[in-house]
Design an enzyme around this catalytic site. Structure first.
Site, PDB file in Angstrom:
ATOM      1  N   ASN A 144      34.828  11.058 121.421  1.00  0.00           N
ATOM      2  CA  ASN A 144      34.249  12.064 122.307  1.00  0.00           C
ATOM      3  C   ASN A 144      34.295  11.591 123.752  1.00  0.00           C
ATOM      4  O   ASN A 144      34.236  10.400 124.039  1.00  0.00           O
ATOM      5  CB  ASN A 144      32.806  12.403 121.887  1.00  0.00           C
ATOM      6  CG  ASN A 144      31.771  11.581 122.629  1.00  0.00           C
ATOM      7  OD1 ASN A 144      31.408  11.896 123.770  1.00  0.00           O
ATOM      8  ND2 ASN A 144      31.308  10.498 121.992  1.00  0.00           N
ATOM      9  N   SER A 214      27.556   4.560 127.967  1.00  0.00           N
ATOM     10  CA  SER A 214      28.514   5.613 127.653  1.00  0.00           C
ATOM     11  C   SER A 214      29.801   5.358 128.429  1.00  0.00           C
ATOM     12  O   SER A 214      29.760   5.089 129.629  1.00  0.00           O
ATOM     13  CB  SER A 214      27.962   6.986 128.027  1.00  0.00           C
ATOM     14  OG  SER A 214      28.984   7.962 127.941  1.00  0.00           O
TER      15      SER A 214
END
Length: 395
Positions: A144, A214
């Site tokens: 993702n 992230s």
């Protein structure tokens, strides 16, 4: 814009018109038909819906309470006391599924011992352009690059405040709530973004997560550097300590698996120095392990699921050793069985989280992990999960 509205209405129609089928599959969830989900339902949904639409559908169905309460009863041996709270069982849902606090109660119904919402950014943002989620079914993995798509602090605060009293009772019953904080893409002051998150959502959380790992927000992972991390966490802890009332959340840091030995030593040093309450180990990886079979394996983004499992577990092992087992760890990355969970616990995790396993195995995986974990604990002579935490380091 018209096309987006049309797609949203179409998806809502699928939810409504598909109610009968959803109720049927809910029955299968209640009876624990793992095989049906893994072999038929989840692959079928994946053929019908692209990954992001499937994600939206899953959040919507869960938020509407269409899935029944899991019937598995957590035994006392699964209970863990950590981070100032009792956890009925050590299996939580990782951040990323319920980014905006829409499905918290439905997730508890599936049997999770704790729920983590987020990542939530101060201001609403769209995230990265689509497509931004890619399934690798051959590898039981997902890539993702969402990029912190978020409704923003104000919306999430309103949503969670509406159920604040309910959450207080759930927490007392051993079902805590975590909130994962992120920064806006265009922000030039990361510390200010995280501080705002603490002020706004801290009163509603049992623990807060500072997500500096992230790979999908430019420059974010650089905040894991020793100097940057010390500055950021000092500000976060200052804001946490300034919250009114006696209910002050624990502060955890979520780290990447793609760290050098020096990076890990620095993070452990800062965590010990500042008195950080816990670590979440790990986020997704930007590496691509040898042997990936999925056609989309070269897509940019963070890889999660089975290929991350061993890298995550090894990072847990190293961080537990570097912190002398004094800082609780939540282990996440590739958990889809009781064996996976126990490996992370014995490596040093007090709790574990899963997410990608839901995509391929469906809701029954939650009970499956707990049931298998309990059986393995008994088989290996542990009386509780707590007895197994860090057991590999005592051999």
């Amino acid at each position: 814009m018209a096309w987006r509205q049309l797609r949203k209405r179409a998806l809502d129609a699928v939810i409504i018109l598909g109610g009968g089928g959803l109720l049927f599959t809910s029955y299968l969830t209640a009876t624990g038909d793992d095989h049906f989900y893994a072999e038929y339902l989840m692959p079928g949904l994946q053929r019908l819906l692209d990954p992001e639409s499937a994600h939206r559908l899953a959040v919507r169905v869960t938020s509407l309470g269409l899935l029944p309460r899991a019937t598995f009863q957590d035994s006392d041996m699964l209970e863990v006391k950590v981070l100032g709270h009792k956890f009925r069982n050590p299996v939580g849902i990782a951040a990323g599924f319920d980014k905006n606090g829409e499905a918290v109660d439905g997730l508890y119904k599936l049997g999770f011992g704790f729920v983590e919402v987020g990542s939530v950014t101060p201001q609403p943002q769209e995230g990265n352009p689509r497509p931004r989620v890619f399934r690798l079914p051959e590898d039981q993995a997902v890539i993702n690059r969402y990029g912190f798509n978020s409704h923003g602090l104000s919306v999430v605060e309103h949503r969670l405040r509406a159920r604040q009293q309910k959450q207080a009772q759930l927490t007392a019953d051993g079902l805590p709530l975590g909130i994962n904080l992120g920064k806006n893409k265009t922000s030039e002051d990361a510390a200010a973004d995280y501080a705002e998150g603490v002020r706004t959502l801290g009163p509603l959380a049992d623990y807060l997560v500072v997500n500096v790992s992230s790979p999908n927000t430019a420059g974010l992972r650089s905040l894991q550097g020793k100097t940057e991390l010390r500055h950021l966490l000092s500000k976060v802890l200052q804001e946490r300590d300034a919250l009114k009332g006696t209910r002050k959340p624990a502060v955890l840091v979520k780290i990447a698996p793609d760290l050098t030995a020096q990076d890990k030593e620095d993070i452990a040093s800062v965590a010990r120095e500042l008195g950080i309450d816990g670590l979440i180990v790990t986020n997704t990886t930007v590496s691509r392990p040898v042997g990936l079979q999925g056609a989309l394996r070269s897509e940019t983004g963070g890889l999660s699921g089975k290929p991350l499992r061993d890298l995550s577990t090894q990072t847990i092992r190293e961080m537990y050793a570097l912190t002398q087992g004094r800082i609780p760890i939540i282990g996440v990355g590739g958990v889809s069985s009781g064996q996976d969970a126990l490996e992370k616990i014995q490596a040093g995790a007090s709790l574990v989280q899963l997410y990608t396993a839901l995509i391929f195995l469906g809701p029954p995986v939650v009970v499956r992990v707990k049931r298998e974990l309990e059986a393995l604990l008994k088989e290996r002579g542990f009386t509780t999960v707590t007895d197994a935490i860090g057991a590999d380091h005592r051999r």
